[in-house]
Design an enzyme around this catalytic site. Structure first.
Site, PDB file in Angstrom:
ATOM      1  N   ARG A 101      53.165  12.474  88.604  1.00 19.08           N
ATOM      2  CA  ARG A 101      53.464  13.360  89.724  1.00 19.08           C
ATOM      3  C   ARG A 101      54.864  13.061  90.274  1.00 19.08           C
ATOM      4  NH1 ARG A 101      52.006  18.089  92.143  1.00 19.08           N
ATOM      5  NH2 ARG A 101      51.425  17.885  94.329  1.00 19.08           N
ATOM      6  N   THR A 376      51.499  27.001  87.280  1.00 19.55           N
ATOM      7  CA  THR A 376      51.236  25.664  86.766  1.00 19.55           C
ATOM      8  C   THR A 376      50.719  25.940  85.374  1.00 19.55           C
ATOM      9  OG1 THR A 376      50.723  24.752  88.926  1.00 19.55           O
ATOM     10  CG2 THR A 376      49.699  23.643  87.082  1.00 19.55           C
ATOM     11  N   THR A 394      53.257  21.011  86.239  1.00 17.63           N
ATOM     12  CA  THR A 394      53.744  22.092  87.107  1.00 17.63           C
ATOM     13  C   THR A 394      55.137  21.844  87.647  1.00 17.63           C
ATOM     14  OG1 THR A 394      53.088  23.486  88.979  1.00 17.63           O
ATOM     15  CG2 THR A 394      52.858  21.123  89.281  1.00 17.63           C
ATOM     16  N   ASN A 396      55.331  23.501  90.541  1.00 19.72           N
ATOM     17  CA  ASN A 396      54.690  24.014  91.744  1.00 19.72           C
ATOM     18  C   ASN A 396      54.782  25.541  91.746  1.00 19.72           C
ATOM     19  OD1 ASN A 396      53.203  24.032  94.047  1.00 19.72           O
ATOM     20  ND2 ASN A 396      54.956  23.865  95.411  1.00 19.72           N
ATOM     21  N   SER A 448      46.392  19.469  93.708  1.00 19.06           N
ATOM     22  CA  SER A 448      45.041  19.986  93.422  1.00 19.06           C
ATOM     23  C   SER A 448      44.772  19.996  91.926  1.00 19.06           C
ATOM     24  CB  SER A 448      44.898  21.418  93.950  1.00 19.06           C
ATOM     25  OG  SER A 448      45.098  21.446  95.322  1.00 19.06           O
ATOM     26  N   GLY A 468      46.742  27.226  89.302  1.00 17.01           N
ATOM     27  CA  GLY A 468      46.221  28.059  90.389  1.00 17.01           C
ATOM     28  C   GLY A 468      46.304  27.455  91.774  1.00 17.01           C
ATOM     29  N   GLY A 469      47.154  26.422  91.974  1.00 19.67           N
ATOM     30  CA  GLY A 469      47.300  25.847  93.315  1.00 19.67           C
ATOM     31  C   GLY A 469      45.957  25.397  93.842  1.00 19.67           C
TER      32      GLY A 469
HETATM   33  O1  DON Z   1      49.917  20.116  92.513  1.00 20.29           O
HETATM   34  C1  DON Z   1      49.451  21.144  92.978  1.00 20.29           C
HETATM   35  O2  DON Z   1      48.329  21.223  93.409  1.00 20.29           O
HETATM   36  C2  DON Z   1      50.292  22.391  92.969  1.00 20.29           C
HETATM   37  N1  DON Z   1      51.680  22.049  92.983  1.00 20.29           N
HETATM   38  C3  DON Z   1      49.921  23.198  91.779  1.00 20.29           C
HETATM   39  C4  DON Z   1      50.640  24.496  91.715  1.00 20.29           C
HETATM   40  C5  DON Z   1      49.972  25.492  90.875  1.00 20.29           C
HETATM   41  O3  DON Z   1      48.917  25.281  90.353  1.00 20.29           O
HETATM   42  C6  DON Z   1      50.622  26.784  90.736  1.00 20.29           C
HETATM   43  N2  DON Z   1      49.846  27.606  89.873  1.00 20.29           N
HETATM   44  N3  DON Z   1      49.485  28.424  89.352  1.00 20.29           N
END
Ligand code: DON
Length: 566
Positions: A101, A376, A394, A396, A448, A468-469
């Site tokens: 990360r 992501t 990702t 982000n 996430s 998918g955040g």
């Molecule tokens: O680490 C995370 O939870 C976010 N930065 C992830 C971002 C993400 O999944 C965007 N997606 N489609």
């Protein structure tokens, strides 16, 4: 980026017009393979993963090669300027997880994104140089290779270099997403990176990325130092200085990925291995499964009002816990044992009522626009030895900060938005946080991402994950219960309409067509506010079938994803 001659075009076509052997997308059956399987978000990346394994590389080798290829062919999320998490299960059952990360730069400060009135300046935390954390991807791949690699590092980076140097053909979805970001690319950069195209991108245009090819060559030659030191690091630091960012040479040199103990939990005889903090994914996933078990959600009719009511009530409580208790474990004491404990969760879910949604104790307005162009990417691999990798990575947001490092040709992340810039103020995914996830120098922002491996009777069963955040966790949760509880095959589980809720914003998101008008009415009577969405989730996963062969599932309906095996 430019149009190229016919001869070169033919060479490129060898890579770009890769012809799948089996014909996706199938309605309910994924790709089948006897021994090995790769599911990624791009057919070119899947092809490279397969090729690496056919050459004798293992699943980890394939993952490294895929990560670098995605940085070329899937620039909105594939990356060398971002970070991620990998969950690995070796054929002997040993499970390890790597955290690569991003970290806050040493010059970061708790209130750095607040204006004089104390409001979060969204533009600053999401777009441009200040939005980036210190990238972890290259160090992560290097670490994976040091521990598990079988083929040479150089061999694993070759495919990405070739694709960047010779070019590849844009898919319609990627051309479209580049066009959508046109203004942001211009705003975030002091020069015209290749992604800026006044005429607009079209499907079949060729992306030639010579600068990225040369950056990848430095990494090929010098390992992690090819990114964190030397010419590429110099280019990145120059970019920061000229663009007003704060990542320093020291930040780059000091970046280290971390091996962490997996989060391990049990669900109806299955064992779940997922990512520990600084990702919230593993803990939240186990909590969701505990809630599902406690309320017998798997015995209810799929996507009926009762099932969705209970599922939503569980999700709201789990995300409320996430907001308060989770952050970087190196900076904040996380009550992990309690959060995944059965008794804790049984009590936590015991006040869920059958007919009525529980009111949020505090009415805080979540930002309902959290779902703008997030990106992501997740891939799942099983090799012929039975080793498995689930890896989510990702920048982000789509194309991260949209800053492309001049001369080096790669995008930097905007991962700083995953911190809680101010308690209670939602980030791009509508997630709120508190002290546990406040900004501090060198700290990792809460994620996430939920790369997950499931065992059945101590054997490999499922390798799964999604972008998918905030919706990643609930998507992975649904991929598991769809199979275990609702009897779906892998592809069916991926195709199935998804739903999501996260406490704040106080909304139940449902994919278009996911429920009937009667179910909608019933849910609204129970107090749920529903918003329909075009699409949530893009699972790429591998399932071990009863006879030991493999099914690869990719989200053909919502993305360019592609699974293939042999
Ligand atoms: O680490 C995370 O939870 C976010 N930065 C992830 C971002 C993400 O999944 C965007 N997606 N489609």
């Amino acid at each position: 980026m430019k149009k190229i001659s016919v001869v070169v075009f033919l060479v490129i076509s060898l890579f770009s017009c890769y012809k799948p052997k089996t014909s996706p997308p199938q309605e309910i059956k994924g790709a089948l393979g006897e021994k090995a399987m790769v599911a990624t978000t791009h057919p070119l990346a899947t092809a490279v993963g397969l090729k690496i394994m056919k050459k004798g590389g293992n699943a980890i080798d394939a993952a490294i090669a895929i990560q670098f290829v995605l940085s070329v062919v899937y620039p909105q999320a594939g990356n060398i300027g971002g970070g991620g998490f990998a969950v690995i299960r070796l054929s002997d059952g040993e499970v390890s997880t790597l955290d690569f990360r991003e970290k806050a730069p040493e010059m970061a400060e708790k209130d750095m994104y607040l204006d004089p009135e104390g409001n979060v300046v969204k533009a600053k935390i999401r777009l441009g140089h200040l939005a980036s954390g210190v990238p972890g991807s290259v160090a992560g791949m290097w670490e994976l290779h040091q521990k598990y690699g079988q083929l040479s590092w150089s061999e694993l980076i070759n495919p990405a270099i070739k694709l960047a140097y010779n070019g590849h053909l844009l898919t319609e979805k990627i051309a479209q997403s580049l066009n959508e970001q046109h203004n942001n690319f211009q705003e975030a950069n002091r020069y015209q990176p290749w992604v800026v195209n006044e005429k607009g991108w079209n499907k079949g245009d060729t992306a030639v990325q010579k600068e990225l090819a040369s950056t990848l060559s430095f990494i090929q030659k010098n390992g992690r130092d090819g990114f964190y030191k030397g010419i590429v690091a110099d280019q990145l630091i120059k970019e920061m200085i000229l663009g007003g960012g704060i990542i320093s040479a020291k930040d780059l040199i000091n970046y280290e990925p971390v091996w962490r103990d997996p989060i391990k939990g049990f669900y109806k005889g299955y064992t779940i291995y997922s990512m520990a903090p600084p990702s919230s994914g593993g803990i939240a996933l186990i909590q969701l499964l505990k809630g599902s078990e406690y309320l017998n959600i798997g015995n209810l009719e799929f996507n009926s009002a009762e099932m969705l009511h209970y599922k939503t009530e569980v999700e709201r409580r789990v995300y409320a816990d996430r907001a308060v208790h989770l952050g970087d474990p190196d900076y904040y004491e996380i009550p992990t044992e309690a959060l995944i404990n059965r008794n804790y969760n049984n009590i936590r879910f015991s006040n869920i009522k059958k007919r009525k949604k529980t009111a949020s104790s505090k009415v805080m307005e979540g930002d309902v626009t959290p779902y703008e162009s997030p990106e992501t990417t997740h891939f799942s691999i099983v090799d012929p030895e039975g080793n498995a990798v689930a890896l989510t990575t990702t920048l982000n947001g789509s194309y991260g900060s949209r800053v492309m490092v001049k001369g080096a040709g790669f995008f930097l992340n905007n991962e700083m938005d995953d911190f809680s810039a101010k308690p209670g103020v939602p980030n791009i995914y509508g997630l709120i946080g508190s002290k546990a996830n406040a900004i501090a120098p060198g700290k990792r922002m809460l994620s996430s991402m939920t790369p997950t491996i499931v065992e059945k009777e101590s054997s490999l069963f499922l390798v799964t994950g999604s972008p998918g955040g905030a919706t990643i966790i609930t998507t992975v949760f649904q991929s598991i219960i769809n199979i275990i509880d609702f009897g779906m095959g892998l592809q069916e589980a991926i195709n199935a309409k998804k739903t999501h809720s996260q406490w704040l914003p106080d909304i139940l998101f449902i994919e278009n067509g996911g429920i009937s008008p009667e179910v909608q009415l019933d849910l609204e009577k129970r107090g749920h506010s529903i918003i329909f969405k075009e699409s949530m989730s893009k699972i790429n996963a591998v399932l071990v079938l009863e006879d030991g062969s493999l099914e690869g599932g990719a989200d053909y309906l919502r993305s360019d994803s592609y699974a293939e095996g042999f």
